[in-house]
Design an enzyme around this catalytic site. Structure first.
Site, PDB file in Angstrom:
ATOM      1  N   SER A  17     -10.123  -6.064   9.632  1.00 52.00           N
ATOM      2  CA  SER A  17     -11.419  -5.525   9.231  1.00 52.00           C
ATOM      3  C   SER A  17     -12.228  -6.693   8.684  1.00 52.00           C
ATOM      4  O   SER A  17     -11.752  -7.417   7.809  1.00 52.00           O
ATOM      5  CB  SER A  17     -11.265  -4.451   8.149  1.00 52.00           C
ATOM      6  OG  SER A  17     -10.709  -3.275   8.684  1.00 52.00           O
ATOM      7  N   ARG A  65       2.388   1.785  10.262  1.00 50.09           N
ATOM      8  CA  ARG A  65       1.823   1.940   8.917  1.00 50.09           C
ATOM      9  C   ARG A  65       2.964   1.810   7.917  1.00 50.09           C
ATOM     10  O   ARG A  65       3.720   2.756   7.705  1.00 50.09           O
ATOM     11  CB  ARG A  65       1.134   3.299   8.780  1.00 50.09           C
ATOM     12  CG  ARG A  65       0.282   3.412   7.506  1.00 50.09           C
ATOM     13  CD  ARG A  65      -0.456   4.739   7.464  1.00 50.09           C
ATOM     14  NE  ARG A  65      -1.431   4.855   8.512  1.00 50.09           N
ATOM     15  CZ  ARG A  65      -2.687   4.394   8.446  1.00 50.09           C
ATOM     16  NH1 ARG A  65      -3.096   3.771   7.347  1.00 50.09           N
ATOM     17  NH2 ARG A  65      -3.523   4.551   9.443  1.00 50.09           N
ATOM     18  N   ARG A 116       1.108  -4.915  12.540  1.00 50.01           N
ATOM     19  CA  ARG A 116       0.608  -4.313  13.782  1.00 50.01           C
ATOM     20  C   ARG A 116       0.441  -5.344  14.892  1.00 50.01           C
ATOM     21  O   ARG A 116       0.615  -5.017  16.063  1.00 50.01           O
ATOM     22  CB  ARG A 116      -0.705  -3.582  13.494  1.00 50.01           C
ATOM     23  CG  ARG A 116      -0.502  -2.361  12.617  1.00 50.01           C
ATOM     24  CD  ARG A 116      -1.816  -1.734  12.250  1.00 50.01           C
ATOM     25  NE  ARG A 116      -1.625  -0.622  11.317  1.00 50.01           N
ATOM     26  CZ  ARG A 116      -2.600  -0.047  10.639  1.00 50.01           C
ATOM     27  NH1 ARG A 116      -3.841  -0.485  10.780  1.00 50.01           N
ATOM     28  NH2 ARG A 116      -2.358   0.954   9.823  1.00 50.01           N
ATOM     29  N   ARG A 157       0.847  -1.192   0.000  1.00 45.82           N
ATOM     30  CA  ARG A 157       0.000   0.000   0.000  1.00 45.82           C
ATOM     31  C   ARG A 157       0.883   1.244   0.000  1.00 45.82           C
ATOM     32  O   ARG A 157       1.816   1.345   0.797  1.00 45.82           O
ATOM     33  CB  ARG A 157      -0.930   0.009   1.210  1.00 45.82           C
ATOM     34  CG  ARG A 157      -1.894  -1.171   1.230  1.00 45.82           C
ATOM     35  CD  ARG A 157      -2.872  -1.123   2.378  1.00 45.82           C
ATOM     36  NE  ARG A 157      -3.678  -2.341   2.418  1.00 45.82           N
ATOM     37  CZ  ARG A 157      -4.608  -2.590   3.329  1.00 45.82           C
ATOM     38  NH1 ARG A 157      -4.855  -1.710   4.280  1.00 45.82           N
ATOM     39  NH2 ARG A 157      -5.290  -3.721   3.294  1.00 45.82           N
ATOM     40  N   GLU A 189      -5.349  -0.989  14.406  1.00 47.71           N
ATOM     41  CA  GLU A 189      -6.261  -1.865  13.671  1.00 47.71           C
ATOM     42  C   GLU A 189      -5.484  -3.058  13.118  1.00 47.71           C
ATOM     43  O   GLU A 189      -4.472  -2.892  12.443  1.00 47.71           O
ATOM     44  CB  GLU A 189      -6.914  -1.112  12.514  1.00 47.71           C
ATOM     45  CG  GLU A 189      -7.821  -1.972  11.663  1.00 47.71           C
ATOM     46  CD  GLU A 189      -7.996  -1.426  10.258  1.00 47.71           C
ATOM     47  OE1 GLU A 189      -8.094  -2.243   9.315  1.00 47.71           O
ATOM     48  OE2 GLU A 189      -7.999  -0.188  10.085  1.00 47.71           O
TER      49      GLU A 189
END
Length: 421
Positions: free
Chosen positions: A350, A275, A389, A260, A347
């Protein structure tokens, strides 16, 4: 994408759903094009019927030895108009298809309406924060002092956001991957190892483009995209297929590196592993019948939560509001772990239901056992889990006063060591 007929018949619902997601779509133009398309189809069918009648009349006149020039001239005029309608219809179809790709999925009625992360709803929490009598360090300090993640050399090789796992750090990463894959297999997911490069059709099928095109790495010479998640590869596995009802639900698990660009990210949110541009992830993907998709979403969430519980990481579950949910989802839960060294939530999963939104883009259907017309499946996916993470939270949660890190017991068979440092 949504069904055009649904948009036509439930315009207010669609308009309200778009607004709830904080987006703007010119539905007026879309509906005008739809009306024009239906009008052109009706005119074309009428003219084709007339063409057949005129053609039969020409044949009759010729058989009777009569002059058919006037009727032939009329037939040529009809044929010319049909040709013009077909060309106009192709253009209208292209225009409709382009706008349809910009229409987001509609939130489920149970999703809270909101415009920012502050409007997300915490639905549950699990675990306790470590009670210690020493100052907790953030994971990047622990990783550097233990020599298990090299951020500087990763930056030298590629750039910021491309960490290098070293020694026991690399073994811990691999242990996490194998543990997560094994857990998924034990709960009914079939493992697949998909490509990490996909074509434009695949990226469009899951909704990465045009919505998230700027967030993806593009191999322009070959027209390929590096996947941001295995969702893209795995969901396209059944593109343009009709599945048998008896085979549903289908559950897959895949490990892949993910990429990403994270354009515009900066500051403390991107420190260390918070990130990164390349990270490992284990993804859970489901193809299910429409009537069971929301039960399957809850079981998907349970599957992701179970992993965090086995790892002993405190977490919370958020039901995402309409404005913080994303373009493609109808309902989404986020699982966030507590990183005590930073005193912040990260996070790590999801879990989303897309209903038929992706399946309609990819033409993935199933044939009911009673032989009725094929229907679109519902697709779901969830991180099980995002490794960077989780790795960061493990270091911070299991650190010792001496700066070592205790390895969770469930990982001992995979690491073959119990402590780092």
């Amino acid at each position: 994408m949504l069904d055009l007929r649904f948009i036509r018949e439930h315009t207010d619902i669609v308009r309200n759903g778009i607004s709830a997601k904080g987006l703007t779509v010119n539905l007026g133009t879309l509906l005008s094009l739809d009306e024009k398309r239906r009008s052109l189809i009706q005119e074309g069918e009428s003219l084709k019927s007339k063409r057949n009648q005129v053609s039969a009349e020409v044949g009759r006149l010729k058989r009777e030895g009569k002059n058919a020039d006037q009727v032939i001239e009329e037939m040529e005029a009809v044929k010319a108009r049909i040709h013009a309608i077909d060309a106009e219809l192709r253009q209208v179809d292209e225009d409709i298809a382009a706008i349809m790709l910009t229409v987001p999925n509609i939130p489920h009625f149970s999703v809270p309406v909101g415009s920012s992360p502050a409007d997300n709803k915490e639905v549950s929490a699990w675990g306790e924060m470590p009670q210690v009598d020493f100052p907790l360090k953030p994971h990047w300090e622990l990783a550097e002092s233990l020599g298990i993640v090299d951020f500087a050399r990763g930056g030298k090789i590629t750039g910021g956001g491309f960490p290098v796992y070293v020694g026991k750090g690399a073994i811990l990463e691999r242990a996490l991957i194998n543990f997560l894959l094994d857990q998924a297999a034990q709960h009914g997911y079939k493992e697949v190892s998909p490509p990490i490069l996909v074509n434009e059709t695949s990226a469009r099928g899951t909704g990465q483009i045009p919505d998230k095109e700027d967030l993806m790495y593009v191999v322009e010479r070959d027209g390929l995209f590096l996947i941001p998640t295995a969702e893209v590869s795995v969901t396209n596995f059944h593109r343009d297929e009709i599945l048998a009802e008896r085979d549903l639900p289908i559950r897959y698990v895949a490990f892949t590196p993910c990429f990403r660009r994270e354009a515009g990210s900066y500051g403390k949110d991107v420190r260390g592993l918070n990130r990164v541009h390349q990270f490992d992830k284990v993804e859970l993907v489901k193809f299910v019948k429409p009537e069971s998709s929301y039960d399957e979403l809850e079981s998907l969430r349970t599957d992701a939560e179970r992993l965090l519980q086995l790892l002993g990481l405190p977490y919370r579950v958020l039901l995402m509001c309409t404005g913080d949910m994303g373009f493609t989802q109808s309902k989404k839960y986020d699982l966030e772990v507590k990183a005590p060294g930073q005193n912040r939530w990260l996070e790590v999963s999801s879990c989303s239901n897309f209903e038929a939104f992706q399946a309609r883009r990819m033409n993935i259907r199933y044939r009911p056992a009673n032989g009725s017309k094929p229907e679109f499946v519902h697709t779901l996916n969830g991180s099980g889990l995002a490794l960077a993470r989780v790795y960061a939270a493990l270091l911070e949660h299991y650190q010792t006063p001496e700066g070592k890190v205790i390895v969770p017991k469930v990982l001992h068979p995979y690491t073959r060591f119990e402590v780092i440092g």
